[in-house]
Write an enzyme that holds these catalytic residues in place. Sequence first.
Site, PDB file in Angstrom:
ATOM      1  CG  ASP A 237      -0.359   0.139   2.538  1.00 18.29           C
ATOM      2  OD1 ASP A 237       0.896   0.272   2.609  1.00 18.29           O
ATOM      3  OD2 ASP A 237      -1.092   0.174   3.539  1.00 18.29           O
ATOM      4  CG  HIS A 238      -0.762   4.766   1.440  1.00 15.10           C
ATOM      5  ND1 HIS A 238      -1.800   3.858   1.534  1.00 15.10           N
ATOM      6  CD2 HIS A 238      -0.730   5.420   2.624  1.00 15.10           C
ATOM      7  CE1 HIS A 238      -2.375   3.975   2.724  1.00 15.10           C
ATOM      8  NE2 HIS A 238      -1.740   4.912   3.402  1.00 15.10           N
TER       9      HIS A 238
ATOM     10  CB  CYS B 229       0.888  -2.530   4.919  1.00 10.33           C
ATOM     11  SG  CYS B 229       0.903  -3.612   6.360  1.00 10.33           S
ATOM     12  N   GLY B 230       2.313  -0.478   6.338  1.00  9.31           N
ATOM     13  CA  GLY B 230       3.022   0.323   7.327  1.00  9.31           C
ATOM     14  C   GLY B 230       3.752  -0.536   8.342  1.00  9.31           C
ATOM     15  CB  THR B 231       2.667  -2.551  11.062  1.00 12.76           C
ATOM     16  OG1 THR B 231       1.434  -3.098  10.554  1.00 12.76           O
ATOM     17  CG2 THR B 231       2.417  -1.205  11.721  1.00 12.76           C
TER      18      THR B 231
ATOM     19  N   GLY C 156      -1.349  -5.628   8.881  1.00 13.33           N
ATOM     20  CA  GLY C 156      -2.592  -5.668   8.097  1.00 13.33           C
ATOM     21  C   GLY C 156      -2.466  -6.581   6.893  1.00 13.33           C
TER      22      GLY C 156
ATOM     23  CG  HIS D 207       9.897 -24.537  12.597  1.00 11.39           C
ATOM     24  ND1 HIS D 207       9.988 -24.378  13.974  1.00 11.39           N
ATOM     25  CD2 HIS D 207      11.038 -25.186  12.218  1.00 11.39           C
ATOM     26  CE1 HIS D 207      11.121 -24.919  14.402  1.00 11.39           C
ATOM     27  NE2 HIS D 207      11.774 -25.407  13.367  1.00 11.39           N
TER      28      HIS D 207
ATOM     29  CG  HIS E  19       8.119 -28.296  11.384  1.00 10.73           C
ATOM     30  ND1 HIS E  19       7.785 -27.656  12.565  1.00 10.73           N
ATOM     31  CD2 HIS E  19       9.411 -28.691  11.520  1.00 10.73           C
ATOM     32  CE1 HIS E  19       8.833 -27.642  13.366  1.00 10.73           C
ATOM     33  NE2 HIS E  19       9.837 -28.263  12.760  1.00 10.73           N
TER      34      HIS E  19
HETATM   35  C1  RB5 Z   1      -1.972   2.651   6.512  1.00 14.22           C
HETATM   36  O1  RB5 Z   1      -2.000   3.887   7.144  1.00 14.22           O
HETATM   37  C2  RB5 Z   1      -1.665   1.543   7.522  1.00 14.22           C
HETATM   38  O2  RB5 Z   1      -2.750   1.360   8.375  1.00 14.22           O
HETATM   39  C3  RB5 Z   1      -1.334   0.266   6.797  1.00 14.22           C
HETATM   40  O3  RB5 Z   1      -0.257   0.482   5.952  1.00 14.22           O
HETATM   41  C4  RB5 Z   1      -0.905  -0.926   7.641  1.00 14.22           C
HETATM   42  O4  RB5 Z   1       0.124  -0.586   8.516  1.00 14.22           O
HETATM   43  C5  RB5 Z   1      -1.956  -1.711   8.291  1.00 14.22           C
HETATM   44  O5  RB5 Z   1      -1.691  -2.724   8.943  1.00 14.22           O
END
Ligand code: RB5
Length: 162
Positions: A18-19, A75-77, A80, A108, A143
């Site tokens: 994503d962005h 994504c950001g983290t 998601g 595993h 496994h």
């Molecule tokens: C986008 O702002 C953020 O929520 C997304 O990239 C992600 O980190 C979600 O898990």
Amino acid sequence: MPAEERGGVEAEIALGCDHAGLPLERAIAARLRELGKSIVELGTDTEASVDYPVFAQRVADAVAAGKQRYGILVCGTGIGMSIAANKVPGIRAAHCTSQYDAYLARAHNDANVVCLGGRVTAPEHACAIVETFLAGKFDGGRHQRRIDEIAAMERRGGRQEA
Ligand code: RB5
């Protein structure tokens, strides 16, 4: 069943983001090209805000269909993307923040998608995680039994065995 036996692998690795993940996705794609890996980028490709499940679905569908052997989602983290990708039957998406995570995700969990956080993992570190993931080998044995149990959960729609 190996991807080749389901009709051929067009590129080895599908990438999506994503962005929030775009800068890191670009860094990983550049590294993989340097390494001579065969990749396909499934978007997003602008900084406009988008919804990560759309891109998780694209990459997960491609891997589940055997078009690509592995997926990389950013994504950001990374959280998601991993939640969304794991909704697709046959996908074992691992959110990895270390090379040890990546090693064990292959050894595993026979993970076929690695998820990373563009806001939390530096590009050099993320590339090392990806390289460890791609070089990894599934240990099989006990496994495999656990992977089979996960596949059975999918067939039951996530419900408890009757
Ligand atoms: C986008 O702002 C953020 O929520 C997304 O990239 C992600 O980190 C979600 O898990």
